[in-house]
Design an enzyme around this catalytic site. Structure first.
Site, PDB file in Angstrom:
ATOM      1  N   GLN A   1      70.858  12.241  41.289  1.00 22.61           N
ATOM      2  CA  GLN A   1      71.725  13.405  41.114  1.00 22.61           C
ATOM      3  C   GLN A   1      71.323  14.518  42.076  1.00 22.61           C
ATOM      4  OE1 GLN A   1      72.531  14.452  36.993  1.00 22.61           O
ATOM      5  NE2 GLN A   1      71.969  12.405  36.318  1.00 22.61           N
TER       6      GLN A   1
ATOM      7  N   LYS B   1      67.262  22.461  40.436  1.00 24.26           N
ATOM      8  CA  LYS B   1      68.200  21.600  39.719  1.00 24.26           C
ATOM      9  C   LYS B   1      69.270  22.489  39.084  1.00 24.26           C
ATOM     10  CE  LYS B   1      65.425  17.522  38.674  1.00 24.26           C
ATOM     11  NZ  LYS B   1      64.982  16.562  37.620  1.00 24.26           N
TER      12      LYS B   1
ATOM     13  N   GLU C   1      71.081  15.212  34.360  1.00 28.29           N
ATOM     14  CA  GLU C   1      69.780  15.867  34.490  1.00 28.29           C
ATOM     15  C   GLU C   1      69.994  17.345  34.194  1.00 28.29           C
ATOM     16  OE1 GLU C   1      67.861  15.146  38.176  1.00 28.29           O
ATOM     17  OE2 GLU C   1      67.775  12.983  37.902  1.00 28.29           O
TER      18      GLU C   1
ATOM     19  N   ALA D   1      61.456  24.659  40.277  1.00 27.33           N
ATOM     20  CA  ALA D   1      60.161  24.017  40.054  1.00 27.33           C
ATOM     21  C   ALA D   1      59.311  24.108  41.301  1.00 27.33           C
ATOM     22  CB  ALA D   1      60.356  22.558  39.654  1.00 27.33           C
ATOM     23  N   ALA D   2      58.071  24.564  41.147  1.00 22.97           N
ATOM     24  CA  ALA D   2      57.150  24.645  42.279  1.00 22.97           C
ATOM     25  C   ALA D   2      56.831  23.238  42.782  1.00 22.97           C
ATOM     26  CB  ALA D   2      55.871  25.359  41.862  1.00 22.97           C
TER      27      ALA D   2
ATOM     28  N   LEU E   1      54.648  20.293  44.523  1.00 19.92           N
ATOM     29  CA  LEU E   1      53.258  19.886  44.677  1.00 19.92           C
ATOM     30  C   LEU E   1      52.945  19.822  46.174  1.00 19.92           C
ATOM     31  CD1 LEU E   1      53.062  17.076  41.994  1.00 19.92           C
ATOM     32  CD2 LEU E   1      51.952  19.313  41.901  1.00 19.92           C
TER      33      LEU E   1
ATOM     34  N   ASP F   1      63.763   8.202  30.224  1.00 15.62           N
ATOM     35  CA  ASP F   1      63.865   7.874  31.649  1.00 15.62           C
ATOM     36  C   ASP F   1      62.518   7.988  32.361  1.00 15.62           C
ATOM     37  OD1 ASP F   1      65.285   7.208  34.008  1.00 15.62           O
ATOM     38  OD2 ASP F   1      65.381   9.305  34.583  1.00 15.62           O
TER      39      ASP F   1
ATOM     40  N   GLU G   1      53.027   9.331  38.625  1.00 11.93           N
ATOM     41  CA  GLU G   1      52.228   9.496  39.839  1.00 11.93           C
ATOM     42  C   GLU G   1      50.847  10.065  39.527  1.00 11.93           C
ATOM     43  OE1 GLU G   1      54.214  11.722  42.875  1.00 11.93           O
ATOM     44  OE2 GLU G   1      56.051  10.521  42.763  1.00 11.93           O
TER      45      GLU G   1
ATOM     46  N   ASP H   1      59.712  15.109  36.808  1.00  8.67           N
ATOM     47  CA  ASP H   1      61.101  14.677  36.624  1.00  8.67           C
ATOM     48  C   ASP H   1      61.453  14.529  35.142  1.00  8.67           C
ATOM     49  OD1 ASP H   1      63.630  14.017  37.340  1.00  8.67           O
ATOM     50  OD2 ASP H   1      63.171  12.009  38.074  1.00  8.67           O
TER      51      ASP H   1
END
Length: 543
Positions: free
Chosen positions: A231, A247, A268, A351-352, A354, A420, A425, A440
């Site tokens: 998306q 988002k 989302e 969202a910051a 990484l 989902d 990670e 996510d």
């Protein structure tokens, strides 16, 4: 005759004078007979007002005045009482509503603690973070435990990187600038420097609050559509070269996901990303990067700042004169599913990012309890009740705390209703001795009216959970630290509050009890020593 006329005039004048004297005497007598206090009360006061004589006279007038005073005070008291009663009735309705919602969720609230819930100037969130369970120290950090060292001379030029995870407006930026004071670094860099083997940020971090404010107010300098994913998402570069994942809003707070919609084609939700960050922190995990809500101007901040020609071509004006766009992606990127402002402002989550993978490589792991992502086929764990026995013999779950990390992630997902979670990670530098990144989370908080018990299968099958996690969950189930109250208070700090509707907050309490019941059932079957893995007083084995 002429002599008598003057005489008559003389006597008439004397008679009139006598009458006047008599009238004067009568008036003086009447005045003399008047009460002294009344005469004083008729004199004007300094402010031009008169004091009521009846207030000091005994008898009927005094009684009448007291009755008037009593009547006035009764009226005032009545009005005050009615006002207080209306407030009390309002509070009773609120409490009754909460009791009803909790009773439907299987929770029982005591009347006294419920009244304490509405005490002003009380913070359950502050009390929660002061609790010893939220202040367990991590081991002393060595250079190998830190993702970056402060005085590293490593440089990164985004021109030489093919990753869209770091684009600093086509300028070279030094990650750590030698001997420069750390205080001079931008907030996103300070956030990077705080990442270590055990946590993404510390509970007492002051950088997180500053970074959240920056996410909600920072100036955009470049906007592109993020590559990959199903998306539409935007990658935004801020003025200080910090990177943000945006988002956009696709569903209102009160809208529930249809029960006929497969999880892999669900929307989302921007508010789910915001709520997930707050929930992850309240659970004591701190494995989600900071996320803030923001209203974005689609014209001046997105269309005018984008260098993505494909994205720019998808902008249009709707029949309602709202600015819309749809981008390019696998799901919902077409004219039938446009993202529209009101008329040009659109909510979204910020969202910051990484650190770029060229600076801090990450490993992607397939979730052992990944769903099949097929309309009819089921995954192996769905048909094999002993599936976890096999996982326990497989690296990296055979040793260390990786399995416990997956259970923590399972608890987070069950509370959100997120189905989902196909991959997760970790930072490559830390090997298998590292926490899991909870990234996510946009497909969480889709339904509040029902729970998804299959998300809890890892806990049911493995019957393993950190003692600290279990005790924090128990703490959040008590009235003093109620999970829904802590979440409500935490989310109130976001600029787009309210982030979750009340039914979603109440659902958290219900799901929390289901987790605790599952863990207690494991303890009854296998014993506390085997189920609760100690992480208090000493870091988990393998770290």
């Amino acid at each position: 005759m002429n002599r008598r006329i003057p005489m008559l005039m003389f006597w008439k004048s004397k008679l009139m004078l006598l009458i006047l004297i008599l009238i004067s005497l009568v008036l003086h007598v009447l005045i003399a007979l008047m009460p002294v206090q009344e005469r004083c009360d008729r004199r004007p006061q300094a402010g031009g007002q008169r004091v009521a004589a009846s207030a000091h006279r005994p008898g009927k007038s005094s009684k009448t005045n007291r009755e008037l005073q009593n009547y006035a005070s009764t009226r005032a008291s009545s009005r005050t009482s009615q006002s207080l009663d209306s407030v009390a009735d309002s509070n009773d309705k609120i409490r009754s509503s909460h009791r009803k919602q909790h009773s439907q969720s299987g929770l029982r609230l005591e009347s006294k603690p419920q009244r304490e819930l509405y005490k002003p100037n009380t913070s359950k969130l502050a009390a929660l973070f002061q609790h010893p369970l939220y202040n367990v120290p991590i081991p002393a950090l060595t250079p190998d435990d830190e993702l970056f060292s402060v005085n590293s001379a490593e440089k990164f030029n985004p021109k030489s990187s093919n990753s869209d995870g770091w684009v600093s407006h086509e300028q070279e930026y030094v990650l750590t600038v030698g001997d420069s004071p750390v205080d001079s670094y931008p907030n996103w860099m300070k956030f990077f420097l705080g990442i270590n083997r055990y946590e993404l940020y510390s509970r007492n971090s002051t950088i997180v609050g500053s970074l959240l404010r920056e996410l909600s107010t920072g100036k955009f300098v470049r906007v592109v559509q993020k590559l990959g994913g199903t998306q539409l998402k935007l990658t935004i570069t801020l003025q200080d070269y910090g990177k943000v994942l945006f988002k956009p809003m696709k569903q209102t707070r009160d809208e529930e996901t249809s029960v006929d919609l497969f999880y892999f084609s669900d929307f989302e939700r921007h508010n789910a990303e915001i709520a997930a960050f707050h929930l992850d922190r309240i659970l004591g995990f701190r494995r989600i990067p900071p996320v803030s809500g923001r209203k974005v101007d689609l014209v001046t901040e997105v269309r005018d700042r984008t260098s993505d020609g494909h994205l720019e071509k998808t902008f249009f004006i709707s029949p309602a004169n709202n600015v819309c766009f749809y981008g390019d992606c696998s799901y919902y990127c077409d004219m039938e599913h446009p993202l529209c402002g009101k008329p040009h402002l659109l909510e979204g989550s910020m969202a910051a990012y990484l650190p770029d993978v060229n600076l801090a490589k990450r490993l992607s792991w397939r979730n052992p309890w990944r769903r099949s992502y097929h309309k009819t086929k089921k995954a192996k764990w769905e048909v094999d009740p002993d599936y976890c026995d096999q996982i326990k013999k497989t690296p990296p779950y055979k040793h260390g705390s990786r399995l416990l990390d997956v259970i923590d992630m399972t608890i987070l997902d069950f509370l959100m209703g997120n189905m989902d979670r196909h991959h997760y990670e970790t930072f490559q530098k830390f090997g298998n001795k590292s926490f899991i990144l909870h990234l996510d989370n946009g497909r969480g908080f889709g339904r509040h009216s029902q729970d998804e018990p299959s998300i809890l299968v890892p806990l049911q099958q493995c019957c393993r959970i950190r003692r600290g996690t279990f005790l924090r969950l128990q703490l959040l189930s008590t009235e003093s630290y109620r999970l829904s109250d802590a979440m409500r208070e935490s989310l109130q700090s976001d600029g787009l509050a309210p982030i979750l509707s009340e039914p979603h907050l109440i659902a958290l309490n219900r799901r929390l009890l289901a987790i605790l019941e599952t863990a207690k059932d494991c303890i009854n079957r296998h014993g506390e020593r085997k189920v609760l893995q100690d992480d208090l007083g000493a870091w988990p084995a393998g770290h």
